[in-house]
Structure formats: C-alpha cells, structure tokens
Write a protein that holds these residues in place. Structure first.
Motif, mmCIF file in Angstrom:
data_model
loop_
_atom_site.group_PDB
_atom_site.id
_atom_site.type_symbol
_atom_site.label_atom_id
_atom_site.label_comp_id
_atom_site.label_asym_id
_atom_site.label_seq_id
_atom_site.Cartn_x
_atom_site.Cartn_y
_atom_site.Cartn_z
ATOM 1 N N PHE A 123 0.845 -1.189 0.000
ATOM 2 C CA PHE A 123 0.000 0.000 0.000
ATOM 3 C C PHE A 123 0.885 1.244 0.000
ATOM 4 O O PHE A 123 1.955 1.262 0.596
ATOM 5 C CB PHE A 123 -0.907 0.035 1.233
ATOM 6 N N THR A 124 0.403 2.291 -0.663
ATOM 7 C CA THR A 124 1.142 3.557 -0.676
ATOM 8 C C THR A 124 0.469 4.614 0.191
ATOM 9 O O THR A 124 0.937 5.740 0.275
ATOM 10 C CB THR A 124 1.252 4.100 -2.111
ATOM 11 N N GLY A 125 -0.637 4.256 0.810
ATOM 12 C CA GLY A 125 -1.346 5.198 1.664
ATOM 13 C C GLY A 125 -2.819 4.837 1.684
ATOM 14 O O GLY A 125 -3.231 3.786 1.183
ATOM 15 N N LEU A 126 -3.621 5.695 2.264
ATOM 16 C CA LEU A 126 -5.067 5.483 2.348
ATOM 17 C C LEU A 126 -5.752 6.359 1.311
ATOM 18 O O LEU A 126 -5.666 7.583 1.360
ATOM 19 C CB LEU A 126 -5.586 5.823 3.747
ATOM 20 N N SER A 127 -6.436 5.720 0.356
ATOM 21 C CA SER A 127 -7.096 6.450 -0.730
ATOM 22 C C SER A 127 -8.237 7.303 -0.192
ATOM 23 O O SER A 127 -8.940 6.927 0.762
ATOM 24 C CB SER A 127 -7.622 5.457 -1.766
ATOM 25 N N ILE A 128 -8.435 8.447 -0.831
ATOM 26 C CA ILE A 128 -9.557 9.317 -0.459
ATOM 27 C C ILE A 128 -10.888 8.625 -0.735
ATOM 28 O O ILE A 128 -11.918 8.944 -0.133
ATOM 29 C CB ILE A 128 -9.474 10.656 -1.230
ATOM 30 N N LEU A 129 -10.878 7.636 -1.646
ATOM 31 C CA LEU A 129 -12.099 6.899 -1.947
ATOM 32 C C LEU A 129 -12.591 6.097 -0.744
ATOM 33 O O LEU A 129 -13.752 5.675 -0.711
ATOM 34 C CB LEU A 129 -11.871 5.959 -3.138
ATOM 35 N N HIS A 130 -11.726 5.878 0.245
ATOM 36 C CA HIS A 130 -12.134 5.126 1.426
ATOM 37 C C HIS A 130 -13.222 5.863 2.206
ATOM 38 O O HIS A 130 -13.963 5.239 2.981
ATOM 39 C CB HIS A 130 -10.927 4.861 2.328
ATOM 40 N N ARG A 131 -13.356 7.171 2.001
ATOM 41 C CA ARG A 131 -14.408 7.920 2.678
ATOM 42 C C ARG A 131 -15.794 7.420 2.274
ATOM 43 O O ARG A 131 -16.765 7.560 3.009
ATOM 44 C CB ARG A 131 -14.270 9.405 2.366
ATOM 45 N N LEU A 132 -15.899 6.802 1.087
ATOM 46 C CA LEU A 132 -17.180 6.284 0.622
ATOM 47 C C LEU A 132 -17.563 4.987 1.329
ATOM 48 O O LEU A 132 -18.695 4.524 1.196
ATOM 49 C CB LEU A 132 -17.134 6.041 -0.896
ATOM 50 N N TYR A 133 -16.622 4.410 2.070
ATOM 51 C CA TYR A 133 -16.922 3.165 2.788
ATOM 52 C C TYR A 133 -18.009 3.398 3.835
ATOM 53 O O TYR A 133 -18.911 2.586 4.009
ATOM 54 C CB TYR A 133 -15.646 2.630 3.439
ATOM 55 N N ALA A 134 -17.921 4.552 4.510
ATOM 56 C CA ALA A 134 -18.921 4.866 5.526
ATOM 57 C C ALA A 134 -20.269 5.179 4.904
ATOM 58 O O ALA A 134 -21.317 4.960 5.513
ATOM 59 C CB ALA A 134 -18.445 6.054 6.378
ATOM 60 N N ALA A 135 -20.256 5.681 3.638
ATOM 61 C CA ALA A 135 -21.512 6.059 2.990
ATOM 62 C C ALA A 135 -22.290 4.829 2.525
ATOM 63 O O ALA A 135 -23.460 4.657 2.863
ATOM 64 C CB ALA A 135 -21.233 6.994 1.814
ATOM 65 N N TYR A 136 -21.655 3.981 1.745
ATOM 66 C CA TYR A 136 -22.394 2.827 1.228
ATOM 67 C C TYR A 136 -21.520 1.580 1.093
ATOM 68 O O TYR A 136 -21.817 0.671 0.317
ATOM 69 C CB TYR A 136 -23.052 3.144 -0.126
ATOM 70 N N GLY A 137 -20.430 1.537 1.880
ATOM 71 C CA GLY A 137 -19.618 0.330 1.918
ATOM 72 C C GLY A 137 -18.688 0.151 0.739
ATOM 73 O O GLY A 137 -18.359 -0.985 0.374
ATOM 74 N N PHE A 138 -18.225 1.255 0.117
ATOM 75 C CA PHE A 138 -17.282 1.139 -0.995
ATOM 76 C C PHE A 138 -15.954 0.594 -0.471
ATOM 77 O O PHE A 138 -15.313 1.194 0.392
ATOM 78 C CB PHE A 138 -17.064 2.505 -1.648
#
Length: 746
Positions: free
Chosen positions: A238-253
């Motif tokens: 891994f190179t870091g935490l993607s900003i797309l991870h914020r969508l995990y809380a919204a609908y489980g992305f």
C-alpha cells in the motif's frame, strides 16, 4: 556465473562420472558441494563482536551438541554462549541456518608482480586479482573476466618478507568473511514479482479484509520520511489510504474489492505485447514471415472499422490496444501457427483463448462455467509463463489476470467498465479546436455544448421521417444508421432489413426452380415473380447491436438439420411471389476439404476445418445465416490457395470445458496423481514419494492391475516394484479414489 549448476551432475555425486575438465570436476568442489546444493543445510559461522574474527560452524554445532550426521532444524529460537578462538571472548549468539544456493559463487585468487616501465628500474608493482570459478573456463579465460582486488606498490615492500602482502590481502579476506557470514545483497529492483503460481493454484491466498489494513494505510499516509515511506509501501503493498475510502462509511465502498482492472491495458497493452515482443526480440519469430501472413488475413468490415494490425516490421511500435487485441484474436492462430515453436505456442494459445473469452464470447454474457473455464485458462497461462520465462515475467499485470474471474462475478462482463469508451472520449477532447489558452475551460465549454445538443438532437430525431419502405416480409433502409433506428423503434418482425441502393433484377429458369425448392413451395404454371437486389442486409439479432452482411463476405449457413456450411454471398435478394416477399441470399458453396483417406483436413494450430470452393451456386433464406466467418488461404500456398481455413471469429463459445484445461499441479509427497504416458493418451496412477523442487521432478511408485489376481476388480490397482522419476509437466492432477489395504481403488 552459473555454468556449474547446469553441470551439477558432475559434482553433486561423490563418484567420478566425468573427465576432469572444469573446476567443478575436481575433488575440492565436491567437498564444498553443500555450498551450492539447495537440499543441503548448514549452520552459518558467527563474527566475534570484539576482534571481528570468524567463529566456525563446527564450534557452533559443538555448542549445540550436534554431530555431523544430526539433522539441522530450520531455526533455533534460543541463543547460546560461544567462545572466540582468537580473543577467547564468550558472547551470546543465535544460530542461523541456511541452504546452499546455485547463485553462490567461488573465486580463483591470483597475485603477480610486474614492471610498469620497459626500462629496468626498480619501480615494481603488483596486483591481487580474482576470477569467477563457477564460470566455464572458455568464458573465464578472458581478460575481461579478471577483476582487480587491489594494486600493490611492490617497490615499497621489504624484500623476502612473507607477510609483506598481508595488509593488502586483509581487505580481500575481510570482505570474503563478511560475504560468507552475512551474504551478498542482490541488486534491488523497483519491480515486485508475483511468482510461485503453481503453488498458489493449489493453495490460493486468503481474501483480504479491508479493516485489517486501514491502520497500516493510515500509518503509511502519515509517514513523511521518503525512505521509510518507500520501505513500508514495499513491505505492505500500500502507498497510503485512498480518499475513496471515505465512501466506505456512505455505502460500503471497498477500495480492495471495488476498484476494477481494465482488460484493455492489462491484457492487450501488457501481456499480449510482452509475449509478442519477446518472440521478436529473441529471434523466435521472423518479422517478414509474420508480415506476409498478416497481409493475407481477410478482415471483415466490422474489424476494419477501427485500427488494424498491419506490419510488425514497421508499425509494431505504433500499435495500440485494438491492434494488439485483433492480432492476438482472431489473427494469431493463423499467422503464428506452424512458425512459433511448440514450447512457446502452448503458452501463447492460452492468452489467445483468454482474449477470445474477454473480448468476444463474454460480451454475450458469462455463465458460471464460463467463469470457471476462464479461471483455469488464466492459472495455466500464468504458471507456464513463469516456468518458461522465469520470475521476471511475473509482474503485476500478469498477476492481475487471476482476479478477473472473481471480478466478473462481482461486476459482470468487463466490457461494461473497460477503458475503450473512455479512451475514445479522450480522443474527442484532443481534436477539439482551442487557442491553447485556458484549455480546460475550452474543453469544459465544448463538453457542455455537446451534452446539450445530444439531448436536443435526440428529441428532433424522434420526429424525423425515415427514408424507408415497408412491405409484407420486406423492409428497406437507405443507410445503416436508418436500419439501426428502425430495428430499435419498429416491431420485432422487422429483424432483417435490406440496406443501400436497390434495383430490380431477374432470375433464370434454373434459379427460379431453386428458389421454389428452398422456399418449399410448389412451383405454379402461372405466377408473378419480382426480384429486388440490394448490396447488404442488416440483421438486428446478430452480434452486438446487430450485424450488416455485405455482398462478397463469407457466412456460416445452417440447414434444416442444423448442419453448418460455408457460403460466399454473391447477391442479396427480396423475391416477391404472389405479392409475398421472401429474403434470400445467393452465393457460392464451400465444402469441407478431405484427405486421400477421407478424413477432414484440420488446421492444427486452430483446430478449425479447411474448406474448398465447389463452384456451385446455392440459394438460402436470410434466416439461415448464423454468423460471419473469414477464409484464410492455406498457409503452405498463400499466393495460390486451393483450400482455406475457416476463421470462425464470432463463434458463441469455445469448444472447451473446464475439465479439459489442466492447471499445472503442485506436487507434494503422499499425493496420488494421474500421470500422462509417453505413448498415446494413456494415463497412469502414481504415488509420490518425494519431490525435488530444483529439477521439478518427483520420485513415484506407479500402480497397475495385479496380473497375479486377474479376478480383482479392474478399478483396483497394486503398487509396482520399481520407483521411477516423473517430471512435473507429466502430472495431470490429483487422482480420485482411495487406498483400501495395499490397493488403490479409483
């Protein structure tokens, strides 16, 4: 540097089996064979922390209470107290164990003094040099393979003093001690290689849980030291935490599962391109021969609508994904068949089938059996690629293939999300006019206008009057776009539409008789007959979004019994008999080519049949058309062919099942396996006793029927007496059955 390993039979055995020619033919090399033998294990010496002298392996083994015959464990968790024989310091040491390695090297040392000047002055010099003992002497006996450890000012040394060279040898000896104890670090690569596919085919990796890695990603994201960040990224992936991870809380992305792989880049621009380029650069294939065959491919109009692979000699560097995909499938089986060596072709044909499934067959939908077949093809392809080309071929794009089956289950067919559409959109941005100032604003304004006109033109088009004609059983459109619109908005009865300029024509008496026979109508004494001819016909239910069949193209035709044959379209007709239209095609019939013994001729590389023209004309209803085919001239008579290979590039399925694709088996001691025989297609049962991973062989006992007890069931097999060696490539897989007593029951 590994010539000794290629001739390991010379020194792995204590017996003298070969003439003493190379360094490894001597007794000393045999004594040190443990240093290179991967099956030998030995204790690594230690370095004294005080005087930096070596404490030998035997001293450590004595402290462990090991005799030379004692089995050495993988690891020793506890530390022991050992004494340095030089300074007598006792210190704590944790024993380390290693195996021999074929990449280890031995050196030949040399010292010589010489005069740097031609005059007889007393300014003498010397050099301490080494050469590599594990090279063949034909390579080693070259001045380019002599490496200098250091130059010595001999004129400053005391005469006849035995230890005068020691200060200069100290550097070399110290480095040899350090290399032997600590090993040499190989050159680091920026690539991470994903190998060992044979093992992972049997033991797949566990599914990764996002929650287990989020904290690691955050730690890497917060690390601002470049070297530490690079190390953490390399070790974790891994190179870091993607900003797309914020969508995990919204609908489980899930960033580990919901980011897809692109077949356009992975399969075509990387894997296909890699294989083809390797064949050309290694001289395995002739560029000119490929160009000649490639020019003979009779591309259909659909395949011509885009980029075509033309020449590997002049144009290969300009090929895009579309050219590489079309070259791989459908062209390569006929272009490379017979000229690519078998050991390479059996790897290449796997990527051909993978390409066919992803870019052709799978576009009509994926069943569970299709997905399993794709998985088998990918595992076999990746394993054989690693074993043929080595670990350096196992880059991330090759590894990505193994995720495609699960990805298709999760996201459906790859053509839903591959990058072809987006790449074409980029081309649309680039060709738009701009003054090269604030280009992003220009692109944005143009895109806003395009989207507005798109919806506006859609409303206008729905009210436009199409230039079409409707009759019972016959529909005509002036252009293909009109035909497509009609097929979308008209009744399903209009699935076949004549397209292009039409004209009235006539038929001969014999042709009229044939028309009535094909239509299964009784020919009347008095009837009205009108025939309209068109250059093409659009069939909305064929292919992806409909197919336009043109005069001059070849098609597969199905008769009433479901038998397929090949025909060339010479005319497309709408025949009016008593005010009722019938769509017919007139064409040239092709028959399957046969040998002198009556067997069908088959193109070996593609397993497709050869056909020959019968020079006879036939009529057939348009509804009997199955799909388009291409006829490739006989590769042995490209310029004057009398028979052709059928390229069935639009076939709806591959004539394979998942059981027919053998994933290379990872053998382990105790496995009962099926082994392919050397003659015919015989399959034998074998019980693996031991596995040699260096030579990729197994020691096995074969099981056969018991000739002394013919009354025993044929499904029972008894162990044969002799133990034999079997190569991994001969193993077909695990045998189904069980041991009952001394018998194997299949």
């Amino acid at each position: 540097m590994m010539a000794h390993w290629k001739e390991r039979d010379h020194w792995l055995s204590n017996e003298v089996l070969f003439a003493r020619n190379e360094t490894w033919d001597g007794e000393r090399f045999k004594e040190l064979s443990w240093f290179w033998n991967p099956e030998a294990r030995w204790v690594i010496p230690a370095l004294c922390p005080n005087c930096k002298q070596v404490v030998g392996s035997q001293s450590i083994k004595d402290e462990l209470g090991l005799s030379p015959e004692t089995h050495i464990e993988e690891h020793y968790e506890c530390s022991i107290s050992i004494q340095c024989p030089n300074c007598y310091l006792r210190f704590e040491h944790k024993p380390k164990v290693t195996s021999g390695g074929p990449r280890n090297i031995a050196l030949i040392g040399h010292w010589d003094g010489w005069q740097p000047f031609s005059t007889s002055c007393k300014h003498s010099c010397g050099a301490i040099e080494v050469s590599i003992a594990t090279m063949k002497k034909s390579d080693r006996c070259s001045t380019e393979e002599v490496y200098v450890s250091g130059f010595v000012p001999s004129y400053l040394l005391p005469n006849k003093c035995p230890i005068s060279l020691d200060p200069f040898l100290e550097i070399l000896v110290k480095e040899l001690e350090d290399l032997f104890v600590n090993g040499a670090q190989g050159s680091e690569s920026t690539h991470y290689y994903y190998g060992n596919y044979r093992y992972h085919s049997r033991y797949p990796s566990d599914e990764r849980d996002l929650n287990m890695f989020v904290q690691t990603m955050k730690d890497i994201e917060c690390e601002d030291r470049p070297t530490v960040h690079a190390t953490m990224a390399r070790e974790s992936g891994f190179t870091g935490l993607s900003i797309l991870h914020r969508l995990y809380a919204a609908y489980g992305f899930n960033i580990l599962k919901d980011l897809t792989f692109d077949a356009m880049h992975d399969v075509t621009l990387n894997i296909i391109h890699h294989h083809l380029l390797r064949y050309l650069e290694a001289g395995i294939l002739s560029r000119n021969e490929i160009d000649v065959r490639l020019a003979a491919i009779p591309w259909t109009s659909e395949l011509k609508d885009g980029r075509l692979p033309t020449s590997v000699t002049k144009r290969l560097g300009f090929w895009k994904a579309e050219e590489l995909q079309k070259f791989c499938y459908p062209a390569s089986e006929y272009v490379l068949g017979g000229i690519l060596p078998d050991d390479e072709y059996h790897v290449w044909i796997l990527i051909v089938r993978i390409t066919e499934m992803i870019f052709q067959i799978g576009r009509s939908g994926w069943s569970d059996d299709d997905i399993q077949l794709l998985k088998q093809l990918i595992l076999r392809h990746n394993t054989l690629t690693e074993e043929v080309e080595g670990l350096k071929s196992c880059v991330v794009t090759l590894h990505n293939l193994i995720h495609y089956p699960e990805e298709i289950k999760r996201f459906s067919s790859p053509d839903n999300y591959w990058c072809y559409t987006f790449e074409r959109a980029v081309h649309g941005y680039v060709v738009r006019s701009s003054n090269n100032r604030n280009m992003e604003l220009s692109f944005s304004n143009s895109e806003c206008l395009r989207e507005f006109l798109k919806f506006h033109s859609g409303n206008v088009q729905s009210s436009m009057k199409l230039n079409t004609s409707f009759f019972p059983g016959y529909v005509h459109a002036s252009t293909i776009s009109e035909a497509v619109t009609m097929a979308k908005h008209r009744d399903v009865a209009y699935q076949s539409i004549l397209v292009g300029g039409k004209k009235y024509t006539s038929l001969s008496t014999h042709e009229v008789t044939e028309v009535f026979r094909v239509l299964k109508k009784q020919q009347l004494k008095h009837f009205t007959l009108a025939v309209i001819q068109a250059p093409s016909i659009y069939m909305s239910q064929h292919g992806f979004g409909g197919t336009l069949y043109r005069v001059g193209e070849h098609v597969l035709v199905s008769d009433d019994a479901g038998e397929l044959s090949v025909a060339k379209i010479d005319a497309i007709l709408a025949v009016n008999i008593e005010e009722e239209y019938h769509l017919l095609l007139k064409g040239e019939e092709y028959a399957q080519s046969v040998t002198e013994t009556g067997d069908s001729r088959i193109h070996t590389s593609s397993e497709n049949p050869f056909v020959e023209s019968t020079s006879s004309m036939i009529f057939f209803p348009c509804k009997s058309i199955v799909r388009k085919v291409m006829l490739f001239p006989d590769p042995d008579h490209l310029h004057d062919p009398y028979m052709y290979v059928v390229i069935d590039h639009q076939r709806p399925f591959i004539p394979l099942n998942k059981e027919a694709v053998i994933v290379p088996h990872f053998p382990e001691a105790g496995d009962m396996v099926c082994v392919r025989g050397t003659i015919g297609n015989e399959v034998y049962f074998a019980h693996i006793q031991s596995v040699n991973k260096n030579s990729n062989t197994c020691q096995v006992y074969f099981y056969g029927n018991d000739p002394g007890h013919p009354s025993i069931s044929a499904s029972k097999y008894k162990r044969l007496k002799l133990q034999e060696t079997v190569h991994w490539s001969s193993i077909l897989g695990t045998a189904k059955g069980q041991f009952i007593g001394h018998y194997w029951v299949a």
